[in-house]
Design a protein around this motif. Structure first.
Motif, short mmCIF file in Angstrom:
data_model
loop_
_atom_site.label_atom_id
_atom_site.label_comp_id
_atom_site.label_asym_id
_atom_site.label_seq_id
_atom_site.Cartn_x
_atom_site.Cartn_y
_atom_site.Cartn_z
N TYR A 144 0.85 -1.38 0.09
CA TYR A 144 -0.30 0.09 0.27
C TYR A 144 0.88 0.99 0.05
O TYR A 144 0.29 1.73 -0.84
N ARG A 190 -6.14 -1.67 5.37
CA ARG A 190 -5.12 -0.97 4.74
C ARG A 190 -3.74 -0.65 5.29
O ARG A 190 -3.39 0.75 5.54
N GLU A 196 -1.48 -3.75 -2.28
CA GLU A 196 -2.86 -3.69 -2.74
C GLU A 196 -2.73 -3.31 -4.18
O GLU A 196 -1.96 -4.04 -4.44
#
Length: 419
Positions: A144, A190, A196
């Motif tokens: 992420y 997240r 991601e």
């Protein structure tokens, strides 16, 4: 002792915490201005270069993106500010990419060889599967923190502890989220290291479906669906090549629900990919998605409007799944697997054996141990589970909603969940 089950009795008429109220009171005081020229100027100032490598339609896409945000009049200034930061960040990352490619033209000849690509609906096990595959140390994935800032800002090196400032920024953002909207972790956490979706970097070309998750933008959806995605997926590959150049290895694990309706462009861009499709009852997907969206909307919007969420996301999931049914044959059968969600939990290693065999990649004992380590450390519901109450919050029964997806149940091994 297992993590707690979350149940929302205020999902559609939220009772804000003191922290949430203070955040909104503070941010609502100032109108956020989304002037494209001003945002572009800020990006240039941050990146220290000014070549956006703008193709013919680039600024039209930026204008459509920003115009879609402006047309959503229910947004709080908090989310308008977040989206403004996003546009500046995307423009800045694009500038940095252009500069890197100028200095190192050899980047564009780096092969993205034999990637594993996970394709499936949100909430259908794609996150679990891609994080598991990313435990193979021979493969590169997109955490992420890196998806948000794929390219370093000139002059911003690691701190005295050797930590990349891009990671630190992502961690600070995540810590703030845990304070302001703590239930998010149970639904879709997240954290900086979480793997991601690469559509985050496709958004540097202002051509992905990502904006639909942040605001009510049916106009952007229609604009995005009208784009030639083969061209934009080619741009995404360029970003992956740059990331490979900056930090190997060069064999990737990718995933996104968007690929369901873009299998043609996906396979044109990554012709030697091996694809794992995950399949789940669309009712489970929709109720999970709209519950998460409604919870997030307590800070993003002035009103929740559960009927809008139900109508939009039921239609959106149907479009994605119809795209998948229509184009599934574009992915060679000998280099793809279809995984029912009900098979995923507890059978992962068998599924990975099959996937690696189809890719012609050895699944070594070392990698197998890495997979087992990931599974042991990440049981389902690690951060808690959510009790979904579709009828109560959204006024529709699972069976009513499921009736529009017969085409999907007929094509894949999907089991209804709940009644």
């Amino acid at each position: 002792m297992g993590a707690a089950e979350l149940s929302f009795d205020d999902l559609t008429a939220p009772r804000l915490s003191d922290v949430q109220r203070q955040i909104l009171q503070h941010t609502e005081r100032r109108q956020v201005d989304l002037d494209v020229e001003q945002m572009a100027a800020e990006a240039v100032a941050e990146a220290g270069v000014d070549d956006f490598a703008a193709d013919d339609g680039f600024w039209d896409r930026v204008a459509a993106y920003v115009g879609a945000i402006e047309s959503d009049d229910g947004l709080t200034q908090l989310i308008r500010g977040t989206l403004r930061q996003r546009v500046v960040r995307l423009l800045r990352n694009r500038l940095s990419l252009t500069e890197l490619l100028k200095r190192h033209p050899e980047i564009e000849s780096i092969p993205i060889e034999k990637p594993f690509i996970v394709v499936g609906m949100p909430r259908s096990g794609t996150t679990h599967l891609v994080n598991l595959l990313a435990a193979d140390p021979r493969r590169r994935a997109l955490p992420y923190w890196e998806s948000q800032e794929p390219l370093p800002i000139p002059g911003q090196g690691p701190d005295v502890h050797g930590v990349d400032p891009r990671y630190t920024r992502a961690k600070n953002e995540h810590d703030a989220m845990m304070v302001s909207a703590p239930a998010t972790a149970a639904m879709h956490d997240r954290f900086p290291e979480a793997i991601e979706e690469e559509v985050e970097i496709l958004d540097l070309d202002f051509a992905a479906y990502v904006l639909e998750w942040h605001a009510r933008v049916p106009g952007w959806r229609d604009f995005y669906l009208g784009l030639d995605q083969t061209r934009h997926y080619g741009y995404m590959k360029k970003v992956l090549q740059a990331l490979t150049f900056l930090r190997g290895p060069r064999t990737w694990v990718l995933k996104s629900p968007q690929h369901c309706e873009q299998l043609g462009p996906l396979m044109a861009t990554f012709p030697d990919a091996t694809v794992a499709f995950t399949h789940r009852d669309p009712v489970a997907v929709i109720q999970s998605t709209i519950t998460m969206m409604a919870y997030s909307d307590r800070l993003r919007r002035r009103t929740i409007e559960p009927q809008w969420l139900l109508d939009y996301w039921a239609d959106r999931v149907e479009r994605l799944l119809r795209g998948c049914v229509r184009d599934r044959a574009l992915v060679p059968a000998d280099r793809s697997v279809d995984i029912g969600f009900h098979h995923l939990n507890g059978h992962e290693l068998d599924l990975l054996d099959d996937l690696y065999a189809r890719a012609g990649v050895e699944l070594t004992s070392k990698v197998r141990r890495a997979f087992q380590g990931y599974l042991d450390g990440n049981p389902r519901g690690k951060h808690g589970s959510v009790r979904y109450e579709l009828q109560r919050h959204f006024g529709v029964s699972p069976d009513e909603l499921r009736s529009q997806f017969a085409f999907y149940f007929e094509r894949f091994d999907v089991r209804p969940e709940g009644h």
